[in-house]
Design an enzyme around this catalytic site. Structure first.
Site, PDB file in Angstrom:
ATOM      1  CG  ASN A 244       2.929   9.065  40.875  1.00  9.35           C
ATOM      2  OD1 ASN A 244       4.128   8.421  40.706  1.00  9.35           O
ATOM      3  ND2 ASN A 244       2.721  10.210  40.687  1.00  9.35           N
TER       4      ASN A 244
ATOM      5  CE  LYS B 237       2.909  11.331  44.258  1.00  7.62           C
ATOM      6  NZ  LYS B 237       2.001  12.477  44.880  1.00  7.62           N
TER       7      LYS B 237
ATOM      8  CG  HIS C  68       3.117  14.380  39.389  1.00  9.93           C
ATOM      9  ND1 HIS C  68       3.318  15.194  40.788  1.00  9.93           N
ATOM     10  CD2 HIS C  68       2.170  13.452  39.943  1.00  9.93           C
ATOM     11  CE1 HIS C  68       2.567  14.758  41.467  1.00  9.93           C
ATOM     12  NE2 HIS C  68       1.969  13.756  41.198  1.00  9.93           N
TER      13      HIS C  68
ATOM     14  CD  GLU D 297       4.925  14.835  43.953  1.00  7.66           C
ATOM     15  OE1 GLU D 297       5.344  13.666  43.383  1.00  7.66           O
ATOM     16  OE2 GLU D 297       3.870  14.793  44.528  1.00  7.66           O
TER      17      GLU D 297
ATOM     18  CD  GLU E  72      -2.147  13.800  40.196  1.00  5.41           C
ATOM     19  OE1 GLU E  72      -2.631  12.774  40.925  1.00  5.41           O
ATOM     20  OE2 GLU E  72      -0.989  14.099  40.159  1.00  5.41           O
TER      21      GLU E  72
ATOM     22  N   GLY F  46      -1.263  14.228  48.478  1.00  2.97           N
ATOM     23  CA  GLY F  46      -0.705  13.885  49.805  1.00  2.97           C
ATOM     24  C   GLY F  46      -0.913  14.609  51.035  1.00  2.97           C
TER      25      GLY F  46
ATOM     26  CB  SER G  85      -5.995  13.028  49.274  1.00  2.00           C
ATOM     27  OG  SER G  85      -5.021  13.803  49.816  1.00  2.00           O
TER      28      SER G  85
HETATM   29  P1  13P Z   1      -1.827  11.110  46.762  1.00  2.00           P
HETATM   30  O1  13P Z   1      -2.918  10.112  46.180  1.00  2.00           O
HETATM   31  O2  13P Z   1      -0.578  10.658  47.722  1.00  2.00           O
HETATM   32  O3  13P Z   1      -2.492  12.442  47.176  1.00  2.00           O
HETATM   33  O4  13P Z   1      -0.877  11.592  45.450  1.00  2.00           O
HETATM   34  C1  13P Z   1      -1.488  11.962  44.156  1.00  2.00           C
HETATM   35  C2  13P Z   1      -0.582  12.021  43.339  1.00  2.00           C
HETATM   36  O5  13P Z   1       0.104  13.077  43.213  1.00  2.00           O
HETATM   37  C3  13P Z   1      -0.717  11.085  42.119  1.00  2.00           C
HETATM   38  O6  13P Z   1      -0.063  11.445  41.096  1.00  2.00           O
END
Ligand code: 13P
Length: 254
Positions: free
Chosen positions: A10, A12, A98, A100, A170, A176, A216
């Protein structure tokens, strides 16, 4: 029941077009054609057409996901992207729900359910995200919270549709942060997700649905997640941005 692993990057809101092109040129042909794993990149909508056109083979091993879509096929929704349009580009998957999107753009379980229906209506596959906050995790409510998210997202879908989709667990506190879930937490939560699918759609469907862990994940820790019986892959942010790192994630899936 053997389920094909699925590793999805992803991106982002990262990369400029030249970087996306460079990634494709380095990664596509490096993916072994033995088809052991579904390899997917979730790119910003503005890259989707270029990504699909940039893939040299019609049956490329690298598949493409959108990171979101609207739940209507067309209309007065300024700035949104239609699932019909995304499907017309040949995109295979759409990531929805997601954390976010839920947190920053106030998406509700009902929105996510409508998007899941819209994605199937347009012959694509949803990757439906779920996951709890640190507060919910620490209060011991994660299983109930995530179970309710999953159940709401899947409402009204057919058993066949649910069997074919992907759910990404997640935990928000692991995204992150570099603070990934333990393999036991990942296994228990992915199993809990599968149990909700079994309760709502039957065990046969639950045995088919693919459940990813995300938060992560990196080339050094992915193998321990993939060894968990209920973890069928990973949704990966930061470690999917560089070609070498993404390829290393795929390599780790044996
Ligand atoms: P990270 O792998 O950067 O922690 O992000 C996970 C994520 O939100 C994937 O959708």
């Amino acid at each position: 029941m053997s389920r094909k692993p699925i590793i999805a990057g992803n991106w982002k809101m990262n990369k400029v077009p030249a970087e996306a092109r460079e990634f494709i040129s380095q990664v596509e042909l490096a993916i072994p054609s033995n088809n052991l794993v579904d390899a997917v990149i979730g790119a910003p909508a503005i890259f989707l057409e270029g990504m699909k056109k940039g893939l040299s083979k019609a049956n490329s091993q690298l598949q493409v996901a959108a990171q979101n879509c609207h739940f209507e096929d067309a209309g007065a929704f300024t700035g949104e992207n239609s699932p019909k349009t995304i499907a017309a580009l040949g995109v295979e998957y759409v990531i929805i729900g997601h954390s976010e999107r839920r947190d920053y753009f106030h998406e509700t379980d009902e929105d996510i359910n409508k998007k899941a229906h819209a994605i199937f209506r347009n012959d694509m596959t949803p990757i439906i995200c779920c996951g709890e906050s640190l507060e919910t995790y620490e209060s011991g409510q994660a299983v109930d919270f995530v179970g309710a998210q999953v159940s709401a997202a899947l409402k009204g879908l057919s058993a066949e549709q649910v069997a074919s989709l992907v759910i990404a667990y997640e935990p928000i506190w692991a995204i992150g942060t570099g603070k990934s879930a333990t393999k036991d937490d990942a296994q228990n939560m992915c199993k809990a997700v599968r149990d909700v699918v079994a309760r709502d759609f039957g065990q046969e469907v639950a045995d088919k649905v693919r459940v990813q862990y995300g938060g992560s994940v990196n080339p050094a820790n992915i193998a321990e997640y993939m060894a968990c019986p209920d973890v069928d892959g990973a949704l990966v942010g930061g470690a999917s941005l560089e070609p070498a790192s993404f390829l290393a994630l795929l390599e780790a899936v044996k």
